[in-house]
Enzyme design. Structure first.
Site, mmCIF file in Angstrom:
data_model
loop_
_atom_site.group_PDB
_atom_site.id
_atom_site.type_symbol
_atom_site.label_atom_id
_atom_site.label_comp_id
_atom_site.label_asym_id
_atom_site.label_seq_id
_atom_site.Cartn_x
_atom_site.Cartn_y
_atom_site.Cartn_z
ATOM 1 N N CYS A 108 75.137 22.958 18.435
ATOM 2 C CA CYS A 108 75.566 24.015 18.925
ATOM 3 C C CYS A 108 76.996 23.542 20.051
ATOM 4 C CB CYS A 108 75.000 24.303 20.231
ATOM 5 S SG CYS A 108 75.147 22.616 21.996
ATOM 6 N N PHE A 109 78.127 23.760 21.008
ATOM 7 C CA PHE A 109 78.990 23.847 20.844
ATOM 8 C C PHE A 109 79.506 22.854 21.449
ATOM 9 C CE2 PHE A 109 83.102 25.162 23.695
ATOM 10 C CZ PHE A 109 84.001 25.344 23.117
#
Length: 379
Positions: A108-109
Site C-alpha cells: 500500500c502507500f
C-alpha cells in the site's frame, strides 16, 4: 530463489515480507498495489496491478472519518464499507493474483494498515500467506529517486545532439548503453512529437527511467548515451539532477543532409503517426484525428513562425492532407516539412550548436557517430 517457489495454501511456509527494493525491480517481481485507484493513476511502477482494498469513494470517507474522529473510528468505518459481497469479490481477486504470481508481493502507500489488512484477509479468508513490501509505495519510490541520483553522480554520460531529423533516436537504437528518454516519455521531443496514445504520468516516467538505469548498471554499464533534450519532453519533465548534469556533459553532434532529414520526418511524423491513429481509432476516425493533431502542432508554433509563414505552411499542409486522405500519397507533405526545417528549426539548432561548441567532442554522420560512441565507451 528458494523461498519464492510458490508455496501456497494453508500450512504453507510464508515468504518473508520484502525490504529488498533492488531485487523487486531488477527481477520484475509481480506486485499488487492495494492503494485506491486515484492514487495508482498519479504514479505507479511498470507492470504493477491495482487491486485496491478501498475504492476512491470509500477511501475518501475513511480519510474524513480519520480526521474527525481518529484512527479507531476510521478502521471501524472501513470494515463497514468493505464487507459482504464487495469484500468477498476483492479477496477473490487478491487470491487469484497471489496464485498466479507466487513470487510476488503486495503493498500500500507506506506498507502499513491497508496492506496488513489485505495480508490478514488473504490468510484468514483464502488460506494464502502472501508477503508485503515493507515501507510500501513510498519506500520504493524513494529508492528509485535515489537510484537516478546515484547514476547521475557516479556514471559517465555523453549526449547526442543534432538538427531535427538527423536520426538521433536511430543512433541510440544501435548502442547497448543508450537510454532513450523520448521512448520513456512516449513523445518525439518536438512541437510535433505527440504520439497517438498519449504520455505516461510524470511519476511513471521517472520510475521507468530509474529502473532502466538500475538494470543497465546491474548488467555492467557505467557509461551512458542520451539524446540532448530540453527539460520537458512533451509534458514529461526530466528529473532535475539529470537535467542539470546534462548541461555539462560532452556532446557528439549528428549530421545529415536536408533531403534525408525530410524523409525521416515524413516517415515518423506523417506515415507512422497516421498509422498509430488508424490502429487506435479505425481508418476514418483515425485519419481525422491524425490530421487534427498535425494542424494543432503547427498551430502551436504560430507566434514563433509569424503569421505569413504560418499561413503559407498551413496551406501546404492542408493540401497534403487532402491528397493523403484521397489516395494515400504523402509527397506534398515534403513541402511544409522542408520549409519548417530550413526556416524554423535549423536556425535554432545553429544557435544551439554555437552555444555548446566547447562541449562537442565529435561530429559526423550516423555511421561515424555510432562507431565513435562504441569506441568511446569501450565496445
Amino acid at each position: 530463489d528458494g523461498r519464492a517457489t510458490a508455496l501456497r495454501g494453508r500450512g504453507a511456509l510464508m515468504r518473508d515480507n520484502c525490504t529488498d527494493y533492488r531485487d523487486l525491480f531488477l527481477r520484475d517481481r509481480p506486485m499488487m498495489d492495494a492503494r485506491a485507484p486515484v492514487e495508482f493513476v498519479k504514479g505507479a511502477f511498470p507492470g504493477v496491478v491495482n487491486l485496491p482494498l478501498m475504492n476512491d469513494i470509500e477511501r475518501q470517507k475513511v480519510g474524513t472519518c480519520y480526521k474527525q474522529h481518529g484512527q479507531q473510528a476510521a478502521i471501524e468505518l472501513g470494515h463497514q464499507l468493505v464487507s459482504g459481497r464487495n469484500k468477498t469479490e476483492r479477496i477473490e481477486a487478491w487470491a487469484a493474483f497471489a496464485k498466479a504470481n507466487p513470487d510476488g508481493y503486495l503493498y500500500c502507500f507506506r506498507g502499513g494498515l491497508r496492506s496488513q489488512i489485505v495480508q490478514q484477509w488473504l490468510k484468514s479468508e483464502a488460506g494464502i500467506d502472501y508477503p508485503r513490501v515493507v515501507g510500501g509505495y513510498k519506500a520504493m519510490r524513494n529508492f528509485l529517486l535515489h537510484t537516478t541520483e546515484q547514476a547521475v553522480q557516479e556514471c559517465d554520460f555523453v549526449l547526442v545532439g543534432g538538427m531535427t531529423g538527423t536520426g538521433k533516436t536511430e543512433v541510440l537504437g544501435q548502442l547497448d548503453n543508450a537510454v532513450d528518454l523520448e521512448a520513456h516519455a512516449n513523445h518525439r521531443g518536438s512541437s510535433f512529437g505527440k504520439r497517438a496514445n498519449g504520455q505516461p504520468a510524470q511519476i511513471d516516467f521517472e520510475n521507468a527511467l530509474s529502473i532502466d538505469f538500475l538494470k543497465r548498471r546491474a548488467s555492467g554499464h557505467q557509461q551512458f548515451v542520451l539524446e540532448d533534450e530540453a527539460r520537458l519532453i512533451g509534458r514529461c519533465s526530466l528529473p532535475l539532477p539529470l537535467y542539470q548534469a546534462m548541461q555539462h556533459h560532452p556532446l557528439v553532434w549528428l549530421e545529415d543532409s536536408v533531403a534525408n532529414r525530410v524523409e525521416r520526418i515524413l516517415q515518423a511524423y506523417v506515415v507512422e503517426l497516421c498509422d498509430e491513429f488508424v490502429a487506435a481509432l479505425g481508418a476514418e476516425e483515425g485519419f481525422t484525428a491524425f490530421a487534427a493533431r498535425l494542424r494543432e502542432s503547427l498551430g502551436n508554433i504560430t507566434r514563433r513562425l509569424g503569421g505569413e509563414r504560418y499561413q503559407r505552411l498551413a496551406a501546404i499542409m492542408d493540401q497534403a492532407l487532402q491528397e493523403q486522405q484521397v489516395d494515400g500519397q504523402v509527397d506534398t507533405h515534403r513541402g511544409w516539412i522542408e520549409a519548417l526545417l530550413v526556416e524554423y528549426y535549423d536556425p535554432m539548432y545553429v544557435f544551439q550548436r554555437e552555444s555548446k561548441s566547447g562541449r562537442i567532442e565529435f561530429a559526423g554522420e550516423q555511421q561515424a557517430v555510432v562507431e565513435y560512441l562504441r569506441k568511446r565507451n569501450g565496445g
